[in-house]
Design a protein around this motif. Structure first.
Motif, PDB file in Angstrom:
ATOM      1  N   SER A  89       0.867  -1.183   0.000  1.00  0.00           N
ATOM      2  CA  SER A  89       0.000   0.000   0.000  1.00  0.00           C
ATOM      3  C   SER A  89       0.901   1.230   0.000  1.00  0.00           C
ATOM      4  N   PRO A  90       1.565   1.493  -1.127  1.00  0.00           N
ATOM      5  CA  PRO A  90       2.640   2.489  -1.133  1.00  0.00           C
ATOM      6  C   PRO A  90       2.205   3.918  -0.882  1.00  0.00           C
ATOM      7  N   GLN A  91       0.925   4.210  -1.079  1.00  0.00           N
ATOM      8  CA  GLN A  91       0.469   5.569  -0.805  1.00  0.00           C
ATOM      9  C   GLN A  91       0.252   5.809   0.683  1.00  0.00           C
ATOM     10  N   LEU A  92      -0.160   4.774   1.405  1.00  0.00           N
ATOM     11  CA  LEU A  92      -0.499   4.951   2.815  1.00  0.00           C
ATOM     12  C   LEU A  92       0.562   4.431   3.778  1.00  0.00           C
ATOM     13  N   ALA A  93       0.981   3.182   3.604  1.00  0.00           N
ATOM     14  CA  ALA A  93       1.793   2.525   4.628  1.00  0.00           C
ATOM     15  C   ALA A  93       3.110   3.242   4.926  1.00  0.00           C
ATOM     16  N   PRO A  94       3.907   3.630   3.915  1.00  0.00           N
ATOM     17  CA  PRO A  94       5.150   4.328   4.248  1.00  0.00           C
ATOM     18  C   PRO A  94       4.897   5.667   4.948  1.00  0.00           C
ATOM     19  N   THR A  95       3.829   6.350   4.551  1.00  0.00           N
ATOM     20  CA  THR A  95       3.519   7.653   5.147  1.00  0.00           C
ATOM     21  C   THR A  95       3.164   7.520   6.614  1.00  0.00           C
ATOM     22  N   VAL A  96       2.311   6.556   6.939  1.00  0.00           N
ATOM     23  CA  VAL A  96       1.811   6.479   8.323  1.00  0.00           C
ATOM     24  C   VAL A  96       2.825   5.855   9.275  1.00  0.00           C
ATOM     25  N   THR A  97       3.892   5.251   8.742  1.00  0.00           N
ATOM     26  CA  THR A  97       4.957   4.715   9.587  1.00  0.00           C
ATOM     27  C   THR A  97       6.183   5.629   9.598  1.00  0.00           C
ATOM     28  N   ASN A  98       6.058   6.806   8.976  1.00  0.00           N
ATOM     29  CA  ASN A  98       7.155   7.770   8.862  1.00  0.00           C
ATOM     30  C   ASN A  98       8.346   7.184   8.108  1.00  0.00           C
ATOM     31  N   CYS A  99       8.027   6.384   7.091  1.00  0.00           N
ATOM     32  CA  CYS A  99       9.059   5.738   6.278  1.00  0.00           C
ATOM     33  C   CYS A  99       8.927   6.131   4.808  1.00  0.00           C
ATOM     34  N   ALA A 100       8.370   7.309   4.538  1.00  0.00           N
ATOM     35  CA  ALA A 100       8.101   7.715   3.162  1.00  0.00           C
ATOM     36  C   ALA A 100       9.191   8.639   2.630  1.00  0.00           C
ATOM     37  N   ALA A 101       9.529   8.435   1.370  1.00  0.00           N
ATOM     38  CA  ALA A 101      10.396   9.375   0.668  1.00  0.00           C
ATOM     39  C   ALA A 101       9.578  10.637   0.357  1.00  0.00           C
ATOM     40  N   PRO A 102      10.227  11.805   0.277  1.00  0.00           N
ATOM     41  CA  PRO A 102      11.660  12.069   0.387  1.00  0.00           C
ATOM     42  C   PRO A 102      12.151  12.286   1.821  1.00  0.00           C
ATOM     43  N   ASP A 103      11.237  12.217   2.795  1.00  0.00           N
ATOM     44  CA  ASP A 103      11.643  12.483   4.179  1.00  0.00           C
ATOM     45  C   ASP A 103      12.706  11.504   4.651  1.00  0.00           C
ATOM     46  N   THR A 104      12.594  10.238   4.240  1.00  0.00           N
ATOM     47  CA  THR A 104      13.564   9.238   4.694  1.00  0.00           C
ATOM     48  C   THR A 104      14.979   9.627   4.274  1.00  0.00           C
ATOM     49  N   LYS A 120      18.866  19.382  15.432  1.00  0.00           N
ATOM     50  CA  LYS A 120      17.874  19.801  16.435  1.00  0.00           C
ATOM     51  C   LYS A 120      16.701  20.529  15.776  1.00  0.00           C
ATOM     52  N   GLN A 121      17.024  21.414  14.837  1.00  0.00           N
ATOM     53  CA  GLN A 121      15.985  22.248  14.226  1.00  0.00           C
ATOM     54  C   GLN A 121      15.127  21.481  13.231  1.00  0.00           C
ATOM     55  N   TRP A 122      15.737  20.557  12.462  1.00  0.00           N
ATOM     56  CA  TRP A 122      15.006  19.932  11.364  1.00  0.00           C
ATOM     57  C   TRP A 122      14.864  18.418  11.499  1.00  0.00           C
ATOM     58  N   LEU A 123      15.909  17.737  11.949  1.00  0.00           N
ATOM     59  CA  LEU A 123      15.828  16.284  12.043  1.00  0.00           C
ATOM     60  C   LEU A 123      14.839  15.841  13.117  1.00  0.00           C
ATOM     61  N   GLU A 124      14.898  16.456  14.277  1.00  0.00           N
ATOM     62  CA  GLU A 124      14.029  16.027  15.377  1.00  0.00           C
ATOM     63  C   GLU A 124      12.546  16.121  15.022  1.00  0.00           C
ATOM     64  N   PRO A 125      12.065  17.246  14.457  1.00  0.00           N
ATOM     65  CA  PRO A 125      10.634  17.272  14.082  1.00  0.00           C
ATOM     66  C   PRO A 125      10.292  16.341  12.924  1.00  0.00           C
ATOM     67  N   LEU A 126      11.265  16.057  12.044  1.00  0.00           N
ATOM     68  CA  LEU A 126      11.011  15.079  10.987  1.00  0.00           C
ATOM     69  C   LEU A 126      10.869  13.681  11.569  1.00  0.00           C
ATOM     70  N   LEU A 127      11.728  13.341  12.510  1.00  0.00           N
ATOM     71  CA  LEU A 127      11.650  12.033  13.162  1.00  0.00           C
ATOM     72  C   LEU A 127      10.335  11.862  13.916  1.00  0.00           C
ATOM     73  N   CYS A 178       5.215  20.642   4.751  1.00  0.00           N
ATOM     74  CA  CYS A 178       6.587  20.731   4.255  1.00  0.00           C
ATOM     75  C   CYS A 178       7.189  22.061   4.704  1.00  0.00           C
ATOM     76  N   LYS A 179       8.209  21.987   5.531  1.00  0.00           N
ATOM     77  CA  LYS A 179       8.805  23.199   6.102  1.00  0.00           C
ATOM     78  C   LYS A 179      10.230  23.456   5.634  1.00  0.00           C
ATOM     79  N   ILE A 180      10.878  22.446   5.033  1.00  0.00           N
ATOM     80  CA  ILE A 180      12.293  22.611   4.705  1.00  0.00           C
ATOM     81  C   ILE A 180      12.635  21.901   3.398  1.00  0.00           C
ATOM     82  N   PHE A 181      13.482  22.557   2.595  1.00  0.00           N
ATOM     83  CA  PHE A 181      14.056  21.959   1.392  1.00  0.00           C
ATOM     84  C   PHE A 181      15.535  21.683   1.627  1.00  0.00           C
ATOM     85  N   ILE A 182      15.993  20.547   1.159  1.00  0.00           N
ATOM     86  CA  ILE A 182      17.430  20.356   0.969  1.00  0.00           C
ATOM     87  C   ILE A 182      17.691  20.601  -0.507  1.00  0.00           C
ATOM     88  N   VAL A 183      18.447  21.638  -0.800  1.00  0.00           N
ATOM     89  CA  VAL A 183      18.651  22.092  -2.177  1.00  0.00           C
ATOM     90  C   VAL A 183      20.082  21.776  -2.607  1.00  0.00           C
TER      91      VAL A 183
END
Length: 404
Positions: A89-104, A120-127, A178-183
């Protein structure tokens, strides 16, 4: 090589399979209905937030991250069967387990290369799943399959960097969280080493000069769960110099470190997509009649199902071997296998999905079954993370080097 599941993997597989049956599959239709009622297609359906809370409660959270300080601490070999289950269930399962790209991938970059303040500023709230993120590399004006082509400028100006460029298919950029871009851009465009011209920098989405121009579609789909794919303009966007990730000129190496795990995660999930397609094929074959007998009695259908099973078993073994090598000799030592699975897996799964769609007739291309959307996702992965031809070129050169 021993691919047997250890006790921890078995425990997590059992929990995840039960979670999928009890929560995820029933939520697919609910999420679709809820999304139709939202003011914006990029908002998150309520059921998704409910599933995230449940997944976290059950310990099915950040399973992708091998660093035990931040994630589950699983090896690639342990994570592979879990990612496969989520791929069903690639649309739901990775998202709800916090295992979805591009965040991973972004979390992996911050874990490996970010400094203490950036983590501290970006990784912690993403995790914690409190925010989402995007990775801005691909550009419309150049062949981004060759990362040395990118033209976005990252120019130092005192205590700041000024980012100017145009990106597209920036996954996740349209999500309201979405609060941050890695450019990725060039800090030294005239440098003699073309692999030391690029750098990566953190650009908050609300930075003046950052404009989301439009949503890009993929085979007509907008991929809402991942926050869409946007065209983004960086028009002299200024950020503090401390937002640079690592050092100037380190962007290409960071990108390669990011893409290795990303590629195998995609392949793991693709196998789950193929397994779901086979299940749907079998259910359809035994429930439909054509020309006086069940589809399951048609010889061509036997061939499709048998070939699909053989193909899945082949690519799964290759993916598991790659995961084992990444764990034992590192990503560099597994380079050949990473490229091999990147070529073989999407191609194989696209073929299986194509047959599954054919077996479902008009239903196969409709919204009533997940097959068309799965097909779009699998076909896109023949381009994403480097098109197949780039990997074939590199792989062939490595093989030929032994004979020249």
């Amino acid at each position: 090589m021993d691919f047997a599941f250890d006790a921890r993997t078995e425990e997590l597989r059992g929990k995840l399979l039960a979670f999928m049956d009890e929560y995820v599959y029933p939520a697919e239709a609910v999420a679709h209905e809820q999304r139709a009622l939202l003011a914006s297609p990029w908002e998150t359906p309520a059921v998704v937030e409910e599933l995230k809370a449940e997944a976290r409660r059950q310990g099915l959270w950040n399973l992708f991250l091998p660093d035990s300080e931040y994630g589950a601490g699983l090896t690639n070999l342990q994570y592979a069967p879990l990612a496969e289950i989520m791929g069903r269930s690639p649309q739901l399962a990775p998202t709800v387990t916090n295992c979805a790209a591009p965040d991973t991938g972004n979390m992996e970059v911050l874990t490996q290369f970010g400094d203490e303040q950036q983590r501290k500023q970006w990784l912690e709230p993403l995790l914690a799943g409190e925010i989402r993120s995007a990775f801005a590399m691909t550009e419309p004006e150049v062949a981004s399959s060759d990362a040395t082509n990118i033209t976005t400028h990252i120019e130092r100006d005192g205590d700041e960097y000024v980012v100017t460029g145009r990106k597209w298919y920036i996954s996740g950029a349209l999500h309201p969280d979405c609060k941050i871009f890695i450019v990725m851009g060039k800090t030294d465009p005239e440098g003699s080493d073309i692999r030391r011209q690029q750098s990566m920098i953190l650009v908050p989405r609300d930075t003046p000069g950052v404009t989301i121009k439009r949503a890009m579609q993929v085979f007509g789909y907008e991929d809402h769960y991942h926050g869409g794919h946007a065209e983004v303009i960086f028009d002299h966007a200024r950020v503090p110099a401390s937002n640079l990730i690592g050092e100037e000129g380190g962007g290409f190496a960071i990108a390669q470190a990011r893409l290795g795990p990303g590629r195998i995660h995609h392949c793991m999930r693709l196998i789950g997509m193929a397994e779901r397609a086979i299940e749907l094929m079998c259910r359809r074959a035994v429930s439909r009649t054509a020309f006086g007998k069940a589809l399951a009695q048609q010889g061509v259908v036997h061939n499709w199902i048998a070939d699909a099973r053989v193909t899945v078993e082949q690519v799964r073994l290759l993916v598991l071997k790659t995961a084992w090598l990444m764990d034992t000799v590192g990503n560099k030592g597994a380079h050949t296998e990473i490229q091999s699975i990147k070529i073989a897996t999407p191609r194989a799964v696209v073929g299986i999905l194509d047959r599954a769609i054919q077996l479902h007739g008009a239903g196969g291309v409709s919204q009533d079954f997940p097959l068309a959307e799965l097909y779009a996702g699998a076909r896109t992965l023949m381009i994403a993370d480097g098109p197949d031809e780039v990997h074939q070129r590199s792989l062939a050169r490595r093989e030929l080097k032994r004979y020249v």
